[in-house]
Design an enzyme around this catalytic site. Structure first.
Site, PDB file in Angstrom:
ATOM      1  N   HIS A  66      -4.814   1.919   7.231  1.00 14.87           N
ATOM      2  CA  HIS A  66      -3.443   2.417   7.381  1.00 14.87           C
ATOM      3  C   HIS A  66      -3.166   3.517   6.348  1.00 14.87           C
ATOM      4  O   HIS A  66      -2.644   4.584   6.686  1.00 14.87           O
ATOM      5  CB  HIS A  66      -2.466   1.242   7.206  1.00 14.87           C
ATOM      6  CG  HIS A  66      -1.013   1.616   7.178  1.00 14.87           C
ATOM      7  ND1 HIS A  66      -0.107   1.153   8.106  1.00 14.87           N
ATOM      8  CD2 HIS A  66      -0.304   2.401   6.325  1.00 14.87           C
ATOM      9  CE1 HIS A  66       1.100   1.653   7.817  1.00 14.87           C
ATOM     10  NE2 HIS A  66       1.000   2.411   6.737  1.00 14.87           N
ATOM     11  N   GLU A  67      -3.534   3.253   5.094  1.00 20.32           N
ATOM     12  CA  GLU A  67      -3.260   4.238   4.034  1.00 20.32           C
ATOM     13  C   GLU A  67      -4.120   5.488   4.211  1.00 20.32           C
ATOM     14  O   GLU A  67      -3.663   6.606   3.957  1.00 20.32           O
ATOM     15  CB  GLU A  67      -3.482   3.623   2.646  1.00 20.32           C
ATOM     16  CG  GLU A  67      -2.612   2.404   2.337  1.00 20.32           C
ATOM     17  CD  GLU A  67      -1.130   2.608   2.598  1.00 20.32           C
ATOM     18  OE1 GLU A  67      -0.655   3.753   2.494  1.00 20.32           O
ATOM     19  OE2 GLU A  67      -0.451   1.625   2.936  1.00 20.32           O
ATOM     20  N   CYS A  84       5.454   0.002   7.237  1.00 16.13           N
ATOM     21  CA  CYS A  84       5.180   1.170   6.405  1.00 16.13           C
ATOM     22  C   CYS A  84       6.421   1.485   5.589  1.00 16.13           C
ATOM     23  O   CYS A  84       7.529   1.485   6.124  1.00 16.13           O
ATOM     24  CB  CYS A  84       4.821   2.354   7.310  1.00 16.13           C
ATOM     25  SG  CYS A  84       4.423   3.863   6.408  1.00 16.13           S
ATOM     26  N   LEU A  85       6.223   1.769   4.310  1.00 14.35           N
ATOM     27  CA  LEU A  85       7.373   2.089   3.456  1.00 14.35           C
ATOM     28  C   LEU A  85       8.083   3.355   3.927  1.00 14.35           C
ATOM     29  O   LEU A  85       9.238   3.566   3.589  1.00 14.35           O
ATOM     30  CB  LEU A  85       6.929   2.243   1.992  1.00 14.35           C
ATOM     31  CG  LEU A  85       6.446   0.948   1.312  1.00 14.35           C
ATOM     32  CD1 LEU A  85       6.002   1.248  -0.112  1.00 14.35           C
ATOM     33  CD2 LEU A  85       7.529  -0.117   1.337  1.00 14.35           C
ATOM     34  N   GLN A 110       3.082  10.043   1.054  1.00 11.36           N
ATOM     35  CA  GLN A 110       4.364   9.350   1.208  1.00 11.36           C
ATOM     36  C   GLN A 110       5.329   9.644   0.059  1.00 11.36           C
ATOM     37  O   GLN A 110       6.526   9.428   0.185  1.00 11.36           O
ATOM     38  CB  GLN A 110       4.155   7.829   1.288  1.00 11.36           C
ATOM     39  CG  GLN A 110       3.463   7.378   2.563  1.00 11.36           C
ATOM     40  CD  GLN A 110       3.297   5.880   2.565  1.00 11.36           C
ATOM     41  OE1 GLN A 110       2.328   5.359   2.036  1.00 11.36           O
ATOM     42  NE2 GLN A 110       4.246   5.170   3.134  1.00 11.36           N
ATOM     43  N   HIS A 169      -2.639   7.959   6.473  1.00 15.50           N
ATOM     44  CA  HIS A 169      -1.629   8.824   5.848  1.00 15.50           C
ATOM     45  C   HIS A 169      -2.265  10.097   5.285  1.00 15.50           C
ATOM     46  O   HIS A 169      -1.651  11.158   5.279  1.00 15.50           O
ATOM     47  CB  HIS A 169      -0.917   8.091   4.707  1.00 15.50           C
ATOM     48  CG  HIS A 169       0.174   7.149   5.151  1.00 15.50           C
ATOM     49  ND1 HIS A 169       1.283   7.576   5.844  1.00 15.50           N
ATOM     50  CD2 HIS A 169       0.331   5.816   4.988  1.00 15.50           C
ATOM     51  CE1 HIS A 169       2.084   6.534   6.080  1.00 15.50           C
ATOM     52  NE2 HIS A 169       1.531   5.447   5.571  1.00 15.50           N
ATOM     53  N   GLY A 208       0.836  -1.187   0.000  1.00 17.93           N
ATOM     54  CA  GLY A 208       0.000   0.000   0.000  1.00 17.93           C
ATOM     55  C   GLY A 208       0.872   1.239   0.000  1.00 17.93           C
ATOM     56  O   GLY A 208       2.003   1.216   0.500  1.00 17.93           O
TER      57      GLY A 208
HETATM   58 CO    CO Z   1       2.345   3.603   5.641  1.00 19.51          CO
END
Ligand code: CO
Length: 187
Positions: free
Chosen positions: A149-150, A107-108, A64, A153, A59
């Site tokens: 989660h996304e 998380c990236l 991000q 963000h 995701g």
């Molecule tokens: Co994330």
């Protein structure tokens, strides 16, 4: 003919977008609604997917990659070429299931950190797809977790803000080179 987002799941050595990390301000700014889903938005979504696949993520949210727009991309089966990725534009959660569950998240933007987060198990989300069509989706399990989660963000919230075990959180962040000061705990 409606233009489709073309995608492949190749991992690129030089992905088109740069991922930002915990501690950078861009991750804390609320994203703006997309007024019109046009070719530029479709191209951005495709670049987000390429960047996500290249980083082995499932995701990615536009903040991000430094873009202040309400766009998220998701693929819970990145190694399955037949599983189509999801593109959610202006997503809104319509309802939550009554039960909560714990699950491990990463998380990236916080590489190396994997911690349990408690979230509602099921959700119903309304959004626009890459062609600007309104859609709704009922999700449970991993997909529900990834969407939540996304969507966090898009509100400037990082999953570590929701981690309840402060000792483990501090340890994991420090081990991976992140500052605890960058966390904004949610009461
Ligand atoms: Co994330």
């Amino acid at each position: 003919m409606t233009p489709q987002v073309v995608f492949d799941k190749q991992k690129l050595k030089n992905p088109p977008l740069q991922i930002h990390y915990l501690g950078e301000r861009v991750l804390r700014q609320p994203a703006k609604r997309v007024a019109k889903v046009d070719q530029k938005i479709r191209q951005l979504a495709q670049q987000m997917l390429q960047t996500m696949y290249s980083a082995d993520g499932i995701g990615l949210a536009a903040p991000q990659v430094g873009v202040n727009k309400q766009i998220i991309v998701i693929d819970c089966e990145p190694d399955n070429p037949e599983n189509l990725p999801l593109i959610l534009i202006n997503p809104v959660i319509k309802s939550y299931g009554s039960s909560m569950c714990d699950g491990q998240e990463g998380c990236l933007s916080i590489p190396g950190v994997y911690l349990d987060v408690k979230r509602p198990e099921a959700i119903e989300v309304a959004y626009k797809d890459e062609n600007g069509r309104p859609k709704t989706l009922k999700a449970t399990e991993l997909l529900s977790r990834v969407i939540q989660h996304e969507m966090d963000h898009l509100n400037g919230v990082m999953f570590v803000d929701r981690v309840q075990n402060g000792l483990v959180l501090t340890e994991e962040l420090q081990k991976n080179g992140f500052s605890v000061q960058a966390v904004k705990p949610i009461k």
